[in-house]
Design a protein around this motif. Structure first.
Motif, PDB file in Angstrom:
ATOM      1  N   ASP A 201     -14.298  20.193   9.623  1.00  0.00           N
ATOM      2  CA  ASP A 201     -15.195  20.114  10.780  1.00  0.00           C
ATOM      3  C   ASP A 201     -14.395  19.995  12.087  1.00  0.00           C
ATOM      4  O   ASP A 201     -14.360  18.934  12.717  1.00  0.00           O
ATOM      5  CB  ASP A 201     -16.157  18.920  10.623  1.00  0.00           C
ATOM      6  CG  ASP A 201     -17.248  18.930  11.683  1.00  0.00           C
ATOM      7  OD1 ASP A 201     -17.471  19.998  12.295  1.00  0.00           O
ATOM      8  OD2 ASP A 201     -17.875  17.881  11.904  1.00  0.00           O
ATOM      9  N   TYR A 202     -13.763  21.123  12.499  1.00  0.00           N
ATOM     10  CA  TYR A 202     -12.968  21.127  13.717  1.00  0.00           C
ATOM     11  C   TYR A 202     -13.261  22.381  14.533  1.00  0.00           C
ATOM     12  O   TYR A 202     -13.533  23.452  13.968  1.00  0.00           O
ATOM     13  CB  TYR A 202     -11.472  21.064  13.382  1.00  0.00           C
ATOM     14  CG  TYR A 202     -11.089  19.797  12.656  1.00  0.00           C
ATOM     15  CD1 TYR A 202     -10.999  18.587  13.341  1.00  0.00           C
ATOM     16  CD2 TYR A 202     -10.844  19.798  11.286  1.00  0.00           C
ATOM     17  CE1 TYR A 202     -10.667  17.407  12.680  1.00  0.00           C
ATOM     18  CE2 TYR A 202     -10.506  18.626  10.613  1.00  0.00           C
ATOM     19  CZ  TYR A 202     -10.419  17.447  11.320  1.00  0.00           C
ATOM     20  OH  TYR A 202     -10.111  16.284  10.666  1.00  0.00           O
ATOM     21  N   PRO A 203     -13.183  22.293  15.860  1.00  0.00           N
ATOM     22  CA  PRO A 203     -13.424  23.454  16.717  1.00  0.00           C
ATOM     23  C   PRO A 203     -12.278  24.457  16.626  1.00  0.00           C
ATOM     24  O   PRO A 203     -11.190  24.135  16.123  1.00  0.00           O
ATOM     25  CB  PRO A 203     -13.520  22.846  18.126  1.00  0.00           C
ATOM     26  CG  PRO A 203     -12.745  21.582  18.045  1.00  0.00           C
ATOM     27  CD  PRO A 203     -12.922  21.068  16.649  1.00  0.00           C
ATOM     28  N   PRO A 204     -12.486  25.685  17.125  1.00  0.00           N
ATOM     29  CA  PRO A 204     -11.439  26.717  17.058  1.00  0.00           C
ATOM     30  C   PRO A 204     -10.110  26.288  17.679  1.00  0.00           C
ATOM     31  O   PRO A 204      -9.040  26.680  17.196  1.00  0.00           O
ATOM     32  CB  PRO A 204     -12.059  27.889  17.821  1.00  0.00           C
ATOM     33  CG  PRO A 204     -13.531  27.695  17.676  1.00  0.00           C
ATOM     34  CD  PRO A 204     -13.749  26.219  17.666  1.00  0.00           C
ATOM     35  N   ARG A 205     -10.165  25.495  18.751  1.00  0.00           N
ATOM     36  CA  ARG A 205      -8.919  25.052  19.398  1.00  0.00           C
ATOM     37  C   ARG A 205      -8.041  24.273  18.423  1.00  0.00           C
ATOM     38  O   ARG A 205      -6.811  24.448  18.411  1.00  0.00           O
ATOM     39  CB  ARG A 205      -9.247  24.181  20.616  1.00  0.00           C
ATOM     40  CG  ARG A 205      -8.018  23.610  21.324  1.00  0.00           C
ATOM     41  CD  ARG A 205      -8.428  22.756  22.515  1.00  0.00           C
ATOM     42  NE  ARG A 205      -7.269  22.223  23.231  1.00  0.00           N
ATOM     43  CZ  ARG A 205      -6.637  21.116  22.895  1.00  0.00           C
ATOM     44  NH1 ARG A 205      -7.047  20.403  21.839  1.00  0.00           N
ATOM     45  NH2 ARG A 205      -5.592  20.705  23.593  1.00  0.00           N
ATOM     46  N   GLU A 206      -8.659  23.415  17.599  1.00  0.00           N
ATOM     47  CA  GLU A 206      -7.889  22.629  16.640  1.00  0.00           C
ATOM     48  C   GLU A 206      -7.269  23.528  15.573  1.00  0.00           C
ATOM     49  O   GLU A 206      -6.116  23.332  15.180  1.00  0.00           O
ATOM     50  CB  GLU A 206      -8.761  21.559  15.997  1.00  0.00           C
ATOM     51  CG  GLU A 206      -9.230  20.475  16.943  1.00  0.00           C
ATOM     52  CD  GLU A 206      -8.073  19.683  17.533  1.00  0.00           C
ATOM     53  OE1 GLU A 206      -7.071  19.468  16.823  1.00  0.00           O
ATOM     54  OE2 GLU A 206      -8.163  19.303  18.708  1.00  0.00           O
ATOM     55  N   TRP A 207      -8.035  24.517  15.103  1.00  0.00           N
ATOM     56  CA  TRP A 207      -7.495  25.427  14.096  1.00  0.00           C
ATOM     57  C   TRP A 207      -6.324  26.226  14.659  1.00  0.00           C
ATOM     58  O   TRP A 207      -5.365  26.537  13.946  1.00  0.00           O
ATOM     59  CB  TRP A 207      -8.591  26.366  13.581  1.00  0.00           C
ATOM     60  CG  TRP A 207      -9.580  25.653  12.720  1.00  0.00           C
ATOM     61  CD1 TRP A 207     -10.851  25.303  13.044  1.00  0.00           C
ATOM     62  CD2 TRP A 207      -9.363  25.180  11.386  1.00  0.00           C
ATOM     63  NE1 TRP A 207     -11.456  24.630  12.003  1.00  0.00           N
ATOM     64  CE2 TRP A 207     -10.570  24.544  10.966  1.00  0.00           C
ATOM     65  CE3 TRP A 207      -8.297  25.219  10.503  1.00  0.00           C
ATOM     66  CZ2 TRP A 207     -10.718  23.971   9.712  1.00  0.00           C
ATOM     67  CZ3 TRP A 207      -8.432  24.650   9.241  1.00  0.00           C
ATOM     68  CH2 TRP A 207      -9.636  24.030   8.863  1.00  0.00           C
ATOM     69  N   ALA A 208      -6.399  26.583  15.958  1.00  0.00           N
ATOM     70  CA  ALA A 208      -5.281  27.281  16.593  1.00  0.00           C
ATOM     71  C   ALA A 208      -4.039  26.388  16.633  1.00  0.00           C
ATOM     72  O   ALA A 208      -2.911  26.858  16.402  1.00  0.00           O
ATOM     73  CB  ALA A 208      -5.670  27.717  18.007  1.00  0.00           C
ATOM     74  N   LEU A 209      -4.241  25.093  16.905  1.00  0.00           N
ATOM     75  CA  LEU A 209      -3.113  24.163  16.908  1.00  0.00           C
ATOM     76  C   LEU A 209      -2.549  23.975  15.497  1.00  0.00           C
ATOM     77  O   LEU A 209      -1.326  23.901  15.313  1.00  0.00           O
ATOM     78  CB  LEU A 209      -3.541  22.811  17.489  1.00  0.00           C
ATOM     79  CG  LEU A 209      -3.817  22.792  18.994  1.00  0.00           C
ATOM     80  CD1 LEU A 209      -4.441  21.460  19.405  1.00  0.00           C
ATOM     81  CD2 LEU A 209      -2.525  23.030  19.771  1.00  0.00           C
ATOM     82  N   PHE A 210      -3.427  23.885  14.486  1.00  0.00           N
ATOM     83  CA  PHE A 210      -2.960  23.776  13.097  1.00  0.00           C
ATOM     84  C   PHE A 210      -2.095  24.988  12.739  1.00  0.00           C
ATOM     85  O   PHE A 210      -1.025  24.840  12.129  1.00  0.00           O
ATOM     86  CB  PHE A 210      -4.145  23.704  12.131  1.00  0.00           C
ATOM     87  CG  PHE A 210      -4.994  22.477  12.275  1.00  0.00           C
ATOM     88  CD1 PHE A 210      -4.525  21.345  12.919  1.00  0.00           C
ATOM     89  CD2 PHE A 210      -6.297  22.450  11.773  1.00  0.00           C
ATOM     90  CE1 PHE A 210      -5.308  20.210  13.055  1.00  0.00           C
ATOM     91  CE2 PHE A 210      -7.091  21.320  11.899  1.00  0.00           C
ATOM     92  CZ  PHE A 210      -6.598  20.206  12.546  1.00  0.00           C
ATOM     93  N   LEU A 211      -2.575  26.183  13.120  1.00  0.00           N
ATOM     94  CA  LEU A 211      -1.815  27.401  12.823  1.00  0.00           C
ATOM     95  C   LEU A 211      -0.494  27.416  13.586  1.00  0.00           C
ATOM     96  O   LEU A 211       0.532  27.836  13.046  1.00  0.00           O
ATOM     97  CB  LEU A 211      -2.658  28.634  13.177  1.00  0.00           C
ATOM     98  CG  LEU A 211      -2.022  29.990  12.863  1.00  0.00           C
ATOM     99  CD1 LEU A 211      -1.744  30.126  11.373  1.00  0.00           C
ATOM    100  CD2 LEU A 211      -2.940  31.133  13.336  1.00  0.00           C
ATOM    101  N   GLY A 212      -0.525  26.932  14.830  1.00  0.00           N
ATOM    102  CA  GLY A 212       0.709  26.851  15.604  1.00  0.00           C
ATOM    103  C   GLY A 212       1.733  25.934  14.958  1.00  0.00           C
ATOM    104  O   GLY A 212       2.934  26.231  14.942  1.00  0.00           O
TER     105      GLY A 212
END
Length: 283
Positions: A201-212
């Motif tokens: 349950d996280y917004p797209p910004r968090e998923w981008a940071l996880f991928l980073g």
């Protein structure tokens, strides 16, 4: 050497990405390791014949390395949220000192006089950095606990290095790191579920940071460092990693406007000097 330089820059972004994320430390660490493993999956499939070499003691060492890496991430990710980036990254980089001590007790490697001096210098610097939390309580939310967690992260990182040292001499890089990352992700998953933190349950910004975190510090950082060990002397790699706290501190200044206190800077310089002395003595 060029790959090693890229790796040092990549790992320097880790603390900044952690600080930019609003997710709890457990899910952050879990997705960093899991996404790194998924990015390596095609290479793991191509190297599937090498997995058979992980048997008996080597497999046990890889499993222990994965558990130690999970503990390292759990402690260090929490540390970054509690103390300054400069203190957290510098203290967690003291792992060469703990590797030297562990190798002396577990692998019967001799502790030279220079190694002992380097370790004592690094510990003195750590104590000096911890004073910043007492004298300047507004520098971070909970600097003393954060510094302690960073040191714990260094101990677990040292255990990770010791557990995998002999295995990497017999097993190829991709099969080894695949097993380590899968075990590490499993440990971080258990840690996250035990704390009751959400996984998805996280917004797209968090998923981008996880991928980073997975692409930068994970793939181009630690995985490239492991690759470089086959081409560059380990002493060169150890000393090069001293550049991580410097890079992270500069990035924290530019991205987070976080200015380290004079005591933190002085203590960090002493710690880096101790790590350098330890690495040179062991070389």
């Amino acid at each position: 050497m060029a790959a090693l330089a890229v790796a040092v820059v990549a790992v320097s972004t880790s603390a900044i990405l952690i600080r930019l994320s609003a997710a709890p430390s457990g899910p952050m660490a879990f997705w960093r390791v899991s996404l790194t493993w998924l990015l390596l999956a095609p290479l793991a499939y191509r190297s599937r014949g090498e997995f058979g070499k992980l048997r008996g003691r080597d497999l046990l060492s890889a499993l222990l390395a994965g558990v130690a890496l999970a503990a390292h991430f759990a402690a260090w990710f929490e540390s970054v949220d509690r103390t300054t980036v400069a203190a957290s990254v510098t203290l967690v980089t003291t792992q060469p000192a703990f590797v030297a001590v562990g190798a002396a007790f577990l692998l019967d490697e001799e502790l030279s006089r220079g190694t002992v001096i380097g370790i004592l210098v690094a510990l003195a610097g750590s104590a000096l950095m911890s004073l910043d939390g007492l004298l300047n309580p507004g520098t971070a939310p909970d600097p003393l606990v954060g510094n302690a967690l960073a040191l714990a992260g260094a101990v677990f990182a040292g255990a990770y290095v010791l557990a995998g040292r002999s295995v990497r001499q017999r097993v190829a890089l991709v099969p080894y790191v695949t097993v380590v990352y899968v075990v590490c992700a499993g440990g971080l998953l258990a840690y996250t579920l035990a704390l009751g933190d959400p996984l998805f349950d996280y917004p797209p910004r968090e998923w981008a940071l996880f991928l980073g975190m997975a692409v930068g510090p994970g793939l181009f950082g630690h995985t490239v460092i492991n690759w470089a060990l086959a081409h560059v002397e380990s002493s060169v790699v150890s000393v090069s990693l001293v550049g991580e706290p410097v890079g992270s501190t500069l990035l924290a200044l530019l991205v987070l406007s976080e200015i380290p206190g004079l005591i933190t800077v002085a203590g960090g310089a002493v710690v880096l000097g101790g790590i350098y002395l330890t690495s040179r003595a062991r070389a």
